[in-house]
Design an enzyme around this catalytic site. Structure first.
Site, PDB file in Angstrom:
ATOM      1  N   TYR A  67      39.136  25.460  33.811  1.00  0.00           N
ATOM      2  CA  TYR A  67      37.994  25.809  34.665  1.00  0.00           C
ATOM      3  C   TYR A  67      36.844  26.333  33.809  1.00  0.00           C
ATOM      4  O   TYR A  67      37.013  26.787  32.678  1.00  0.00           O
ATOM      5  CB  TYR A  67      38.383  26.878  35.689  1.00  0.00           C
ATOM      6  CG  TYR A  67      38.698  28.204  35.051  1.00  0.00           C
ATOM      7  CD1 TYR A  67      37.700  29.158  34.838  1.00  0.00           C
ATOM      8  CD2 TYR A  67      39.989  28.491  34.601  1.00  0.00           C
ATOM      9  CE1 TYR A  67      37.981  30.356  34.200  1.00  0.00           C
ATOM     10  CE2 TYR A  67      40.276  29.681  33.980  1.00  0.00           C
ATOM     11  CZ  TYR A  67      39.266  30.613  33.768  1.00  0.00           C
ATOM     12  OH  TYR A  67      39.547  31.789  33.140  1.00  0.00           O
ATOM     13  N   PHE A  77      30.165  32.732  32.904  1.00  0.00           N
ATOM     14  CA  PHE A  77      30.815  34.023  32.663  1.00  0.00           C
ATOM     15  C   PHE A  77      32.238  33.881  32.135  1.00  0.00           C
ATOM     16  O   PHE A  77      32.819  34.846  31.658  1.00  0.00           O
ATOM     17  CB  PHE A  77      30.786  34.904  33.927  1.00  0.00           C
ATOM     18  CG  PHE A  77      31.377  34.255  35.160  1.00  0.00           C
ATOM     19  CD1 PHE A  77      32.742  34.230  35.376  1.00  0.00           C
ATOM     20  CD2 PHE A  77      30.539  33.686  36.100  1.00  0.00           C
ATOM     21  CE1 PHE A  77      33.278  33.651  36.501  1.00  0.00           C
ATOM     22  CE2 PHE A  77      31.065  33.103  37.232  1.00  0.00           C
ATOM     23  CZ  PHE A  77      32.439  33.074  37.451  1.00  0.00           C
ATOM     24  N   ASP A  78      32.813  32.673  32.235  1.00  0.00           N
ATOM     25  CA  ASP A  78      34.150  32.510  31.651  1.00  0.00           C
ATOM     26  C   ASP A  78      34.540  31.034  31.649  1.00  0.00           C
ATOM     27  O   ASP A  78      34.033  30.244  32.457  1.00  0.00           O
ATOM     28  CB  ASP A  78      35.190  33.308  32.444  1.00  0.00           C
ATOM     29  CG  ASP A  78      36.497  33.415  31.676  1.00  0.00           C
ATOM     30  OD1 ASP A  78      36.460  33.715  30.474  1.00  0.00           O
ATOM     31  OD2 ASP A  78      37.544  33.170  32.276  1.00  0.00           O
ATOM     32  N   ILE A  97      41.214  34.881  43.243  1.00  0.00           N
ATOM     33  CA  ILE A  97      40.328  35.066  44.390  1.00  0.00           C
ATOM     34  C   ILE A  97      40.666  34.047  45.474  1.00  0.00           C
ATOM     35  O   ILE A  97      41.181  32.963  45.204  1.00  0.00           O
ATOM     36  CB  ILE A  97      38.839  34.955  43.974  1.00  0.00           C
ATOM     37  CG1 ILE A  97      38.559  33.595  43.331  1.00  0.00           C
ATOM     38  CG2 ILE A  97      38.445  36.109  43.066  1.00  0.00           C
ATOM     39  CD1 ILE A  97      37.092  33.364  43.014  1.00  0.00           C
ATOM     40  N   TYR A 123      34.418  38.113  44.818  1.00  0.00           N
ATOM     41  CA  TYR A 123      34.564  39.531  44.450  1.00  0.00           C
ATOM     42  C   TYR A 123      33.810  40.473  45.377  1.00  0.00           C
ATOM     43  O   TYR A 123      33.709  41.665  45.098  1.00  0.00           O
ATOM     44  CB  TYR A 123      34.144  39.727  42.988  1.00  0.00           C
ATOM     45  CG  TYR A 123      35.115  39.057  42.054  1.00  0.00           C
ATOM     46  CD1 TYR A 123      36.278  39.708  41.649  1.00  0.00           C
ATOM     47  CD2 TYR A 123      34.883  37.766  41.609  1.00  0.00           C
ATOM     48  CE1 TYR A 123      37.183  39.086  40.812  1.00  0.00           C
ATOM     49  CE2 TYR A 123      35.790  37.129  40.767  1.00  0.00           C
ATOM     50  CZ  TYR A 123      36.945  37.803  40.378  1.00  0.00           C
ATOM     51  OH  TYR A 123      37.847  37.179  39.552  1.00  0.00           O
ATOM     52  N   PHE A 140      32.772  27.239  40.317  1.00  0.00           N
ATOM     53  CA  PHE A 140      33.850  26.961  39.374  1.00  0.00           C
ATOM     54  C   PHE A 140      34.044  25.456  39.251  1.00  0.00           C
ATOM     55  O   PHE A 140      34.269  24.766  40.253  1.00  0.00           O
ATOM     56  CB  PHE A 140      35.165  27.599  39.824  1.00  0.00           C
ATOM     57  CG  PHE A 140      35.226  29.078  39.606  1.00  0.00           C
ATOM     58  CD1 PHE A 140      35.648  29.596  38.384  1.00  0.00           C
ATOM     59  CD2 PHE A 140      34.853  29.959  40.617  1.00  0.00           C
ATOM     60  CE1 PHE A 140      35.703  30.965  38.185  1.00  0.00           C
ATOM     61  CE2 PHE A 140      34.907  31.322  40.420  1.00  0.00           C
ATOM     62  CZ  PHE A 140      35.329  31.828  39.198  1.00  0.00           C
TER      63      PHE A 140
END
Length: 575
Positions: A67, A77-78, A97, A123, A140
């Site tokens: 991902y 962010f990741d 999540i 979140y 994502f």
């Protein structure tokens, strides 16, 4: 993801979000580049690359993904791709999540999709500082690499099954089947407790611990699984002492079992009373089976319980044994079993005396079968020619076949074999049931046969004490011929036996109008009148008792009332 990001955990999400049970159904098939909403909370999915097959993961499955996560402004962010390590988690367990749990359930193996996840499914109000701001909608880019299916077999958390190798076809063993398995049993600390290659057991009887029989019924041929077995499906509070090559299982121990279903032999009851049992030793070809009246060729060996062979046919370069099904050319159990077989199938039959040679001794080719003997057959269906079905016949062939079945029924009826006779009459009537394509002369022939077969079948049903069916068959005849004497007479007999005496009287009176001198009908009418008298006496007695009880009850009430009045007068006089 970075360790401090803590993506799999959802501890920061509030309890209400965790307990949300809104359904997320898989959307209709998406085309590459198409985007649709999943569920009703704003989760969106855009297909970037098609996956394989049709299967999707389910809650409890262990999935592996790559991902990349970004904010709506494109800030990354990741990314597992950047780290070069796929991310693994258990689906539907709150480890990620909610948007992931719901979205990834809709993906196929190898599929690549872009999920847009609103804050409520990510979140929430708090975000995940410093990387995820409050109330952030996230995107994502996810690729589903693979998953391992994990199932809660008993729906109580007692047995979890993880498939490590998929099986073949779609069938599962049933209770009566004999399975061949390989297994290895370990405790939670890895201690080997038991191991076996090539163990055979009947599913219903089980083996080693209760979990095995429950799990094999969910497996396909050649499937391999890892089981987590809680004590209630293992050895419970008592545990198990070491014995032979098997180690000790402590009390309340959880077991890890690696289980492979190598193959199984299908075992089935041919008769409802479980007195003819068939075990398939070798699967047959195709899907067709012999029908009633088929010419079959078989190889067979018949044995007594002690192994004595009493018949052997089709071996040692001899021709296969040939017979016609449903013609009493072989014992009933063998006849019934062969009609469940496919070409090339090899089966082992266990036949109780009721479907074998009965209560008398029977001299066979190689030995005598004693009275009341249960016999075994190993049988191979070499070939068969099915009896021609009605849809393969022209109209004249149907009439000829129906006439032949009727004559066969007559032969069985005269021999007192009413069930077999009834089957022949039913088949004959069915062959000519639909006569819309018949010519006028053929319709006359068909009608005469239908009347005759239904009347004869009604006679069978009366002998078999199936009075409701006898009445229905006679009614069928009367719908074709309203003044058919035999139909009225036999329907009256059926009515008498189910105590519909008024209806029986109507039929007999009508029969006597048609033939006033018919001796059989007169005798039946006399019997009917006697029955009616009996019923009238019983009714009179019943109602007499009922009225007597009512009178006695009324008298008792009057007496009680008089006593109460006397007591009242006595009290008044004293006053």
């Amino acid at each position: 993801m970075e360790d401090d990001f803590d993506f799999p955990a959802v501890k920061q999400m509030n309890k209400e979000m965790m307990e949300d049970n809104i359904p997320y159904d898989a959307p209709v098939t998406l085309k590459v580049g198409e985007e649709k909403e999943i569920g009703n909370q704003g989760l969106k999915k855009k297909l970037l690359k098609e996956g394989e097959g049709w299967e999707t993961p389910d809650n409890g499955d262990e999935v592996e993904v790559h991902y990349t996560g970004t904010l709506l402004d494109g800030t990354k962010f990741d990314s597992s791709r950047d780290r070069g390590t796929p991310f693994k988690f258990t689906l539907g367990q709150g480890q990620v999540i909610k948007g992931w749990d719901h979205g990834i359930k809709t993906m196929k193996k190898g599929e690549n999709a872009l999920f847009t996840i609103p804050a409520a499914l990510a979140y929430g109000e708090s975000g995940s500082p410093p990387t995820i701001p409050p109330n952030a909608t996230l995107q994502f880019d996810v690729q589903l690499l693979s998953w391992v299916s994990v199932k809660d077999i008993c729906k109580d958390g007692g047995i979890f099954k993880k498939i490590v190798k998929k099986g073949d076809k779609w069938e599962n063993p049933k209770d009566l089947d004999e399975v061949l398995v390989n297994y290895e049993v370990r405790l939670e600390d890895g201690t080997l407790v038991a191991k076996s290659d090539g163990m055979e057991f009947t599913v219903r009887d089980g083996h080693f611990c209760p979990a095995l029989s429950k799990v094999v019924k969910t497996m396909k041929k050649a499937e391999k699984v890892i089981l987590t077995v809680k004590p209630q499906y293992g050895f419970g509070e008592k545990g198990k002492q070491a014995s032979g090559s098997e180690g000790q299982v402590p009390p309340n121990a959880t077991l890890e079992i690696t289980l492979e279903l190598v193959s199984w032999k299908t075992v089935s009851n041919i008769t409802n009373d479980k007195k003819v049992v068939k075990k398939i030793l070798k699967e047959g070809e195709g899907y067709e089976r012999p029908n009633e009246g088929a010419i079959v060729q078989v190889k067979l060996i018949g044995r007594l319980h002690d192994g004595t062979i009493f018949i052997r046919k089709g071996y040692d370069d001899t021709e296969p044994y040939e017979f016609k099904t449903d013609e009493e050319q072989v014992i009933d159990g063998l006849d019934r079993a062969v009609m469940t077989m496919k070409k090339g199938e090899v089966a082992f039959l266990t036949i109780k005396p009721e479907y074998a040679f009965g209560s008398t001794e029977s001299k066979q080719e190689l030995a005598a079968v004693p009275p009341n003997a249960t016999v075994n057959y190993e049988i191979e269906l070499v070939s068969f020619i099915k009896e021609k079905e009605s849809w393969d016949m022209n109209t004249q062939e149907k009439i000829e076949a129906a006439g032949k079945k009727k004559e066969e029924g007559n032969t069985f009826f005269k021999a007192g074999k009413y069930l077999k006779a009834a089957k022949r009459y039913e088949k004959a009537a069915k062959l000519i049931e639909y006569d819309t394509s018949f010519g006028e002369e053929e319709k006359k022939q068909a009608k005469a046969l239908k009347v005759s077969c239904n009347l004869n079948n009604a006679a069978c049903k009366l002998k078999l004490k199936d009075y409701k069916q006898a009445e229905k068959l006679c009614t069928k005849v009367l719908e074709m011929e309203s003044r058919n004497l035999k139909a009225l007479y036999r329907r009256a007999q059926a009515y008498i036996n189910v105590a519909d005496l008024d209806l029986a009287e109507l039929d007999i009176k009508k029969a006597l109008e048609i033939d006033p001198d018919n001796r059989d009908v007169k005798v039946e009418y006399k019997m009917l009148k006697e029955k009616m008298k009996e019923y009238n006496k019983k009714d009179a007695k019943f109602y007499g008792h009922m009225f007597a009880k009512l009178i006695n009850s009324k008298q008792q009430q009057q007496q009680q009332q008089q006593q109460q009045e006397m007591q009242s007068m006595s009290i008044d006089s004293k006053a």
